[in-house]
Design a protein around this motif. Structure first.
Motif, PDB file in Angstrom:
ATOM      1  N   VAL A 166       0.855  -1.181   0.000  1.00  0.00           N
ATOM      2  CA  VAL A 166       0.000   0.000   0.000  1.00  0.00           C
ATOM      3  C   VAL A 166       0.890   1.231   0.000  1.00  0.00           C
ATOM      4  CG1 VAL A 166      -1.745   1.246   1.306  1.00  0.00           C
ATOM      5  CG2 VAL A 166      -1.776  -1.246   1.255  1.00  0.00           C
ATOM      6  N   PRO A 167       0.679   2.164  -0.907  1.00  0.00           N
ATOM      7  CA  PRO A 167       1.526   3.358  -0.917  1.00  0.00           C
ATOM      8  C   PRO A 167       1.339   4.149   0.365  1.00  0.00           C
ATOM      9  CG  PRO A 167      -0.357   3.630  -2.395  1.00  0.00           C
ATOM     10  CD  PRO A 167      -0.361   2.200  -1.950  1.00  0.00           C
ATOM     11  N   LYS A 168       2.349   4.955   0.697  1.00  0.00           N
ATOM     12  CA  LYS A 168       2.311   5.659   1.961  1.00  0.00           C
ATOM     13  C   LYS A 168       1.124   6.587   2.053  1.00  0.00           C
ATOM     14  CE  LYS A 168       7.199   5.348   3.072  1.00  0.00           C
ATOM     15  NZ  LYS A 168       8.453   6.067   3.323  1.00  0.00           N
ATOM     16  N   ASN A 180      -1.949   6.221   1.394  1.00  0.00           N
ATOM     17  CA  ASN A 180      -3.078   5.359   1.080  1.00  0.00           C
ATOM     18  C   ASN A 180      -4.380   6.093   1.287  1.00  0.00           C
ATOM     19  OD1 ASN A 180      -2.077   5.078   3.897  1.00  0.00           O
ATOM     20  ND2 ASN A 180      -4.012   3.993   4.135  1.00  0.00           N
TER      21      ASN A 180
END
Lengths: 234, 223
Positions: free
Chosen positions: B23-25, B27
């Motif tokens: 999950v990208p930071k 999110n």
């Protein structure tokens, strides 16, 4: 012809699921424990990490009851064993923390020794129940060898014989555990479940807890980090 | 037909080998699981509770939506309560019943969330159901005629041994960071309102209504 195609398709799918991914791993858990239901219990589980996202297994647990129910009436002496199929699937992962969904279905068989309390231990009353558990599991890689697990569970039991009744549900329960890579193919673990419960118009557990400690053996290849992931057991 | 089968195999293969991306930071939709222990400041005693909240985090973690549930279970609360049986009935030689209280809540939770330096604060508002009652304990649960104990509890308390009502709770919680991203420890205070919950022991319905609760928890979640 259709049956041949169907069987070949199923076989191909199973072969793909169990052979294609380098992270596939089989493990065996052997555990002993205690709970508010059993004086002590033993648990044997086979788990297969199909790929990074899916793990399926088969568990057998045998317990020596101290407070269990048949027809919503407690008994203290008898036997209780269950077979179940746990399934976990990854929802998301972020650096060291991973969230999995968890589902378990199973059956429980119970019997009372000396149900009429006449001192003759030759009568058994058979009880059967359907078990179902759903939850969310969190696993945190504390170090390369140490994993912390936690989560929330909704364990339920439905007695189907000798009567049909909703025996109990945890509302919710939470689980916690630690697993440690003791050697290249051996993991030691301890885990527990605890929380409130209700059911059977109050003739059931109002609170449940269990603890289990054991050893996990990785079959085949050396354990991957996925081998440290713990599922709850009752 | 063969083409369809092969296509199906290839498609299922693709699905089963797809790994979830990290999950990208930043999110957009996150998650949280917060197991807790708590104390309830009731009329003349402090009750112990165990519970958890879990759900999603939206709008860059500024809003939590999920489920909140906890139980003030009888087995972890040794306090007993005495009441005379309905119509003076005698149970095991006495008309005085010794009972324990058992209670639980479950409901939807919305919690606006903000940060003060590195401490996260949320304001959980929960709405749902609270239910429970009072039950016979110890040897009294072995009924004289072998009937289910709930049958006796119904008779002795005029069918009002347990009830359910609507539950609403407001609170404030503080989340303190740990050395591991995604794990926080914290504490909270909460105010509970329970309406429509009336039992034989507590006909006023005030046992859990308008009461304060404090919680300690560990929070796991996306970040």
């Amino acid at each position: 012809m259709r049956r041949i195609i169907f069987l070949n398709t199923c076989g191909a799918i199973l072969a793909i699921l169990f052979t294609q991914n380098a992270s596939a791993q089989s493990i065996i858990d052997i555990g002993v424990g205690a709970s508010n239901m059993d004086r002590y219990s033993t648990n044997l589980a086979y788990r297969h990490q199909i790929n990074d996202s899916f793990r399926v297994g088969f568990e057998i647990q045998y317990g020596f009851p101290k407070y269990r129910f048949v027809e919503a009436k407690p008994f203290e002496k008898g036997y209780a064993w269950s077979i179940s199929v746990p399934l976990s699937f990854k929802i998301t992962e972020q650096e060291r923390i991973r969230l999995d969904g968890f589902v378990r279905t199973g059956f429980r068989f119970q019997g009372i020794i000396d149900p009429d309390n006449n001192g003759i231990e030759d009568s058994l009353l058979n009880s059967r129940a359907v078990l179902f558990e759903a939850g969310l599991l969190v696993n945190v890689k504390l170090t390369e060898k140490l994993n912390l697990s936690s989560g929330v569970l909704l364990p339920t039991a439905f007695e189907i014989a000798p009567t049909s009744l909703f025996e109990y549900m945890g509302t919710p329960n939470f689980t916690g555990g630690l697993s440690y890579l003791a050697s290249p193919k051996t993991i030691v673990f301890i885990k527990g479940v605890t929380g409130p419960a209700f059911g059977a118009s109050g003739d059931t557990y109002k609170y449940i807890w269990s603890m289990q400690a054991g050893v996990r053996f990785a079959l085949g290849k050396n354990p991957t980090t996925k081998s440290l992931l713990l599922e709850p057991s009752f | 037909m063969k083409k369809i089968v092969l296509t199906l195999i290839v498609a299922l293969s693709a699905v089963s080998t797809t790994n979830a991306q990290d999950v990208p930071k930043s999110n957009q939709i996150g998650w949280f699981i917060t197991p807790e222990v708590g104390v309830m400041f009731l009329e003349d005693h402090v009750g112990n509770s165990v519970g958890a909240s879990f759900g999603m985090k939206l709008w860059k973690n500024r809003l939590k939506i999920g489920i909140n549930a906890y139980g003030r279970s009888g087995p972890i609360n040794p306090k007993t309560f005495t009441v005379e049986a309905y119509n003076g009935q005698i149970y095991k030689g006495s008309s005085t019943l010794t009972l324990r209280a058992d209670y639980g809540t479950i409901g939807l939770m919305i919690a606006p969330t903000f940060k003060v330096k590195n401490v996260e604060i949320d304001v959980p508002v929960s709405y749902g159901m609270g239910g429970g009652g009072f039950y016979l304990v110890g040897d009294d649960r072995n009924t004289p005629d072998g009937a289910r104990v709930s049958e006796w509890e119904n008779k002795l308390m005029n069918g009002e041994d347990a009830a359910s009502g609507s539950w609403m709770e407001f609170g404030v919680r503080g989340f303190f960071p740990s050395k591991i991203n995604g794990i926080q420890v914290g504490a909270g205070v909460h105010y509970s309102i329970v309406q429509g919950w009336k039992t034989y022991y507590d006909p006023s319905g005030e046992f859990y209504n308008n009461k304060l609760r404090a919680s300690l928890f560990v929070n796991f979640g996306s970040y």
